[in-house]
Motif scaffolding. Sequence first.
Motif, PDB file in Angstrom:
ATOM      1  N   PHE A 158       0.852  -1.199   0.000  1.00 38.34           N
ATOM      2  CA  PHE A 158       0.000   0.000   0.000  1.00 38.34           C
ATOM      3  C   PHE A 158       0.883   1.243   0.000  1.00 38.34           C
TER       4      PHE A 158
ATOM      5  N   THR B 123      -1.016   4.895   0.780  1.00 40.15           N
ATOM      6  CA  THR B 123      -1.799   5.149   1.988  1.00 40.15           C
ATOM      7  C   THR B 123      -0.924   5.861   3.018  1.00 40.15           C
TER       8      THR B 123
ATOM      9  N   ASP C 289      -2.485   5.920   8.805  1.00 37.65           N
ATOM     10  CA  ASP C 289      -3.718   5.161   8.610  1.00 37.65           C
ATOM     11  C   ASP C 289      -3.470   3.673   8.391  1.00 37.65           C
TER      12      ASP C 289
ATOM     13  N   ASP D 108      -7.095  -0.134   0.816  1.00 34.70           N
ATOM     14  CA  ASP D 108      -6.089   0.867   1.168  1.00 34.70           C
ATOM     15  C   ASP D 108      -5.248   0.482   2.387  1.00 34.70           C
TER      16      ASP D 108
ATOM     17  N   THR E 110      -6.094  -0.062   5.529  1.00 38.58           N
ATOM     18  CA  THR E 110      -6.479   0.544   6.809  1.00 38.58           C
ATOM     19  C   THR E 110      -7.259  -0.410   7.711  1.00 38.58           C
TER      20      THR E 110
END
Length: 830
Positions: free
Chosen positions: A540, A543, A547, A559, A561
């Motif tokens: 990722f 991102t 997060d 993403d 998270t």
Amino acid sequence: MTTTLAHVVQPGPGQDQVTADLLAAVPATFLNLMGWQHEVKVLHFPLGEPLLSAAECQVKGCEKRVRAPEDRGLCAGCWKRMEASGLSREEFVATTVRHWRGIGISNCRVTECARPWRTALDPLCTTHSYQRTRVLRLPLEEFLLRPEAAALPGFGTCQVISCTRDRPGHAPYCLAHAQRWNRDKRLGTADDEEFWRRTTGAIAEAGVVSLRGLPDRVVGELLFGLHLRFAAGIKQRDENLRPLCDQLRVLQLSSLEDVDADMLGSSTGRMFREMLKHLRVSQLSPETERFKNVWDTRAFGFRGFLTFEDISQSWLRRAVQEWALDDLPKRRGSQVRGSVQLQVRSVGRLSESLRLNRGDGGADPRLLGRDDIVLFLNRMRLLVDKGEVSGYRHVLDIRDVKRLLSRMRSLGLTQPGQPLHGLPRDFTLRPGDVPDDPDDAEAGRDLPVEVMRFLSDHLGEFTSDYDQHIRAATEILMDTGRRPAEVSNLPWDCLDQDGAGKLVLVYDNYKALRNARRLPIADTTADVIRRQQERTRSLFPNTPQRDLKLFPAWRTNPDGTKALDHERITQRHRSWVDSLPDLLVPITIERDGKHVTEMLPFDKTKIFPYAYRHTYAQRHADANVRPDVLKELMDHRQLDTTQRYYRVSETRKREAVDRVTAMQFDRHGTRVWRTAQTLLDSEHVRRAIGETQVPYGVCTEPTNVAAGGMDCPVRFRCVGCDHFRTDASYLPDLEAYLADLLRNRERLAAFVHADDWARSEAMPSDDEIKKVRRLIQRVKEDLDALSDEDRAHIREATAVLRRSRTVVSLGIPRVGPPISDFSNSSGRLA
């Protein structure tokens, strides 16, 4: 994310309230993203949205979408053509232009002509194509400039309900549906043309799904389910939704609730079940769920189901449900449902006892009494003897029943109109009914050093990309002793430094709801975390770090998270442990009446992620880490909680003995221990073989010691014997003994149905009472004279010894404490 329907929207024409609520609950932003218009009822899955659409094929002119694996950049058809061509992917994409027939339709190229084109390669309606090719014989671009290329009126849309295409002529269908109807009629799969028009699916187009022909309620449910799945980060493609809509159109049912999922295909059925799950969650509420025998705890913000079906008596089941309704909001953590379910099942055992032992099955609470409690306790003992209930569960079940009955009374459930109204006051468990606490039930779950070394040596068997995440989580669990949920939910930036520049792990204690806890860690553990950070960042890259999760979920997490579920770590950990070869460890067993040590395979069921937490505690306890320090490392509020995680080592037990016996007293209250170091070793040997434990001290009388404490020459009058010793760790026992003596004296003074000699012999003497009082006073005086630090050390040592001490009873009758009066001022049970 959970969306709850609120019945505040006025239904539109032909809509019911549920349909109106469903449509109103779908945000306009989502509808706009899907290109939805209520009049047209067609969904357009947008390109560039990773949760809703795959990328477009990289071949020029190809409008198809790329399916898995998406990283190859070509649709399935182009990929086959590339393989047949012998070109590399880059060469094929650079040199190929789509010239083959495509799927899709548009209007005639003649300006403002309302008729559809024939094909993408002949983009004119049938009439204009005939004029160009048969009459004028002109190229397309020249024909479009001629006056003969005049706009023509359309023939209307296809009469198949799901279709939005225009008809090419006077026939009732678009060209594709006309061909489909002729085929179905020829094969005999369709004979009712009107039914066929209502139920046949739209012509498939990439990124387009028609909901036309479905009931309004079903349309609302599908849109609502799509929105919730999108909000939850679940990927959904048009090729998954389209067959579901086609089958729903054939079924012609009024709601998704009426559909049998077994009638659907595997991928379609999976999508349908997930939609139905989200739909049902949206309709849940505590107000309606509380009256069911099985609760879906998502209505209360948890996961899973809570069943009360083991409780057969309606009054008891309703009371337990009222308790659960009051108890659930006060709980936190990921294991709430399981914890509450265990307590409900303990009441289920009480219910089973009532059902088996009473003629009415326990249906009338007014007829119950103390006898029913006694029968329940005896049945629990029987279940333990039969092996159906463990000794640990036995204690917890009885304790839970006692607490729940008391709590239900305090909730006012015995008042008129409440489920426990009329329940007698003696239908309760007394303190003496609960067996001794299983103090050491938790301790001993640590893994031996040989096992930990064996596991560390086999970490290399985690090989796949996914396994590297599980390996990192396992190493962190081993090194830090954190709970599995705490590790799985670690943020990406979980490393920090303390004031001395040393590395610490920053984590959230979800069980106790304490965030940003800081745990000192070794450099090797920090290296494991750094490597995991690199793996996660590569997955990722866009991102923000704040997060990201250190262990991101592999599904429905575009993403990074969303954290990996700790249960998945546990499952993969179990598969890894089961795949390992057997480890032989020395185990003491009984053979031919003798205890022998043999090398036997270690029980793999004892190796699970939470065992690493016990191992962490035991490792530090064996290293003589002070309990108050270990309490902080374990992030416990109470020292008693920490002490359940490890066994007292001989080293620590010896230190505790040294501390408390430095304040040892004889029967006169005179200190008999000296701190001379030369006496320590012999004294420890003497304590092991030259004394026996009595209820409030130790006895060194040889005859009594040889008999294991059961042959006292003075008939257990310890405070009158020179062989008696006591110390600060027995202070609670001395105080309890004094209370017993005073209660016995009062009771015997009022007892008239005995001869004087019997009453006189049984009467506690004033001398004995004075001796015990003097001992208590002497111990307290010495404790008060200590510094705060020394007093804390004595308390710590006392706790260590009392946890490892066996309860001793001499068989002397004792008078129990009076039963407390639990009635309030109004005379009703509190």
